[in-house]
Design a protein around this motif. Structure first.
Motif, PDB file in Angstrom:
ATOM      1  N   PHE A 260       0.826  -1.207   0.000  1.00  0.00           N
ATOM      2  CA  PHE A 260       0.000   0.000   0.000  1.00  0.00           C
ATOM      3  C   PHE A 260       0.859   1.255   0.000  1.00  0.00           C
ATOM      4  O   PHE A 260       0.624   2.192  -0.777  1.00  0.00           O
ATOM      5  CB  PHE A 260      -0.929   0.011   1.213  1.00  0.00           C
ATOM      6  N   PHE A 261       1.865   1.307   0.861  1.00  0.00           N
ATOM      7  CA  PHE A 261       2.723   2.490   0.945  1.00  0.00           C
ATOM      8  C   PHE A 261       3.553   2.649  -0.332  1.00  0.00           C
ATOM      9  O   PHE A 261       3.840   3.777  -0.756  1.00  0.00           O
ATOM     10  CB  PHE A 261       3.628   2.392   2.177  1.00  0.00           C
ATOM     11  N   ALA A 262       3.915   1.527  -0.939  1.00  0.00           N
ATOM     12  CA  ALA A 262       4.648   1.592  -2.202  1.00  0.00           C
ATOM     13  C   ALA A 262       3.786   2.227  -3.286  1.00  0.00           C
ATOM     14  O   ALA A 262       4.237   3.103  -4.038  1.00  0.00           O
ATOM     15  CB  ALA A 262       5.086   0.192  -2.626  1.00  0.00           C
ATOM     16  N   ARG A 263       2.525   1.784  -3.374  1.00  0.00           N
ATOM     17  CA  ARG A 263       1.624   2.341  -4.381  1.00  0.00           C
ATOM     18  C   ARG A 263       1.297   3.804  -4.079  1.00  0.00           C
ATOM     19  O   ARG A 263       1.152   4.620  -5.003  1.00  0.00           O
ATOM     20  CB  ARG A 263       0.328   1.531  -4.445  1.00  0.00           C
ATOM     21  N   LEU A 264       1.174   4.145  -2.799  1.00  0.00           N
ATOM     22  CA  LEU A 264       0.876   5.529  -2.423  1.00  0.00           C
ATOM     23  C   LEU A 264       2.015   6.457  -2.834  1.00  0.00           C
ATOM     24  O   LEU A 264       1.779   7.544  -3.400  1.00  0.00           O
ATOM     25  CB  LEU A 264       0.638   5.622  -0.914  1.00  0.00           C
ATOM     26  N   LEU A 265       3.259   6.023  -2.584  1.00  0.00           N
ATOM     27  CA  LEU A 265       4.411   6.831  -2.987  1.00  0.00           C
ATOM     28  C   LEU A 265       4.470   6.962  -4.506  1.00  0.00           C
ATOM     29  O   LEU A 265       4.747   8.042  -5.047  1.00  0.00           O
ATOM     30  CB  LEU A 265       5.696   6.206  -2.451  1.00  0.00           C
ATOM     31  N   SER A 266       4.195   5.863  -5.207  1.00  0.00           N
ATOM     32  CA  SER A 266       4.184   5.887  -6.664  1.00  0.00           C
ATOM     33  C   SER A 266       3.116   6.860  -7.182  1.00  0.00           C
ATOM     34  O   SER A 266       3.342   7.588  -8.158  1.00  0.00           O
ATOM     35  CB  SER A 266       3.922   4.478  -7.207  1.00  0.00           C
TER      36      SER A 266
END
Length: 236
Positions: free
Chosen positions: A51-57
């Protein structure tokens, strides 16, 4: 980490002659910012913080207009020049010393969860607006011309242009740049051939009409065709 950042800055200077200072590169190159953000998001992705990876992306796309899925694998000295509109899919794999321009898409053609995006070899150059689709491989040192749509594997050292992309040159050695203005145009070649054949048929028909005593009205279209043929011959 500092060595990697310094390498990234040198890559920008190598790939863009417009770069004039380190400060300019650090603050005004969204392609560089997108790559740095992707390294963090990819780290989070690999450690199952999806989730945090996609949010940063997502936020990176907002600020840079470049969308790189955190699941994509990217090698060293990767440079996105200008960058706006670039999309790199989840299962994309990009080698080292790859250069891509604005509007490039590395997309998928399947709804399967497995490998569905391209694998880009080392030292590949992908021109503006080019689209590479599916789980295909673009070989080392290949060049893809601006606006091309590539749906089949590309051999190492080849140059691909057109829709769909076709190999028009094959060097079998690494290529460092993409001379957009000197790329072959297979569509123009076909048009040139058709017009030349049309001119030959017109000449033969004119001889037949002349020997038969047939009065032929003036054809303005023939003059236009001759003008177009001359233009193609000058371009060639």
């Amino acid at each position: 980490m500092c060595k990697r950042i310094a390498e990234d800055i040198r890559t920008v200077f190598k790939g863009d002659p417009a770069a004039r200072s380190v400060l300019e590169v650090l603050t005004c190159y969204p392609g560089l910012h997108a790559v740095w953000a992707h390294r963090i998001s990819h780290f989070l992705w690999k450690h199952r913080l999806r989730f945090f990876a996609r949010l940063l992306s997502h936020w990176t796309r907002f600020f840079t207009a470049i969308e790189i899925h955190p699941g994509a694998t990217i090698g060293r000295r990767f440079f996105i020049d200008h960058g706006s509109g670039v999309v790199i899919g989840e299962t994309s794999e990009i080698g080292e010393d790859v250069l891509i321009y604005q509007g490039v898409v590395l997309g998928g053609t399947s709804l399967n969860k497995g490998k569905r995006h391209p694998t880009i070899g080392n030292k590949v150059v992908i021109g503006t607006g080019a689209v590479v689709l599916g789980a295909i491989t673009v070989g080392e040192g290949a060049k893809i011309g601006s606006g091309s749509v590539v749906i089949k594997p590309v051999p190492a050292g080849a140059t691909v242009v057109g829709i769909p992309g076709r190999v028009v040159d094959e060097h079998h050695k690494p290529l460092l740049d993409l001379e957009h203005g000197n790329l072959p145009d297979p569509v123009a070649d076909v048009i040139r051939l058709v017009l030349n054949e049309q001119a030959k048929l017109d000449e033969r028909l004119k001889k037949v009409e002349t020997t038969s005593g047939i009065e032929v009205p003036r054809d303005e279209l023939k003059q236009k065709i001759r003008e177009v043929i001359r233009e193609f011959e000058q371009e060639g």
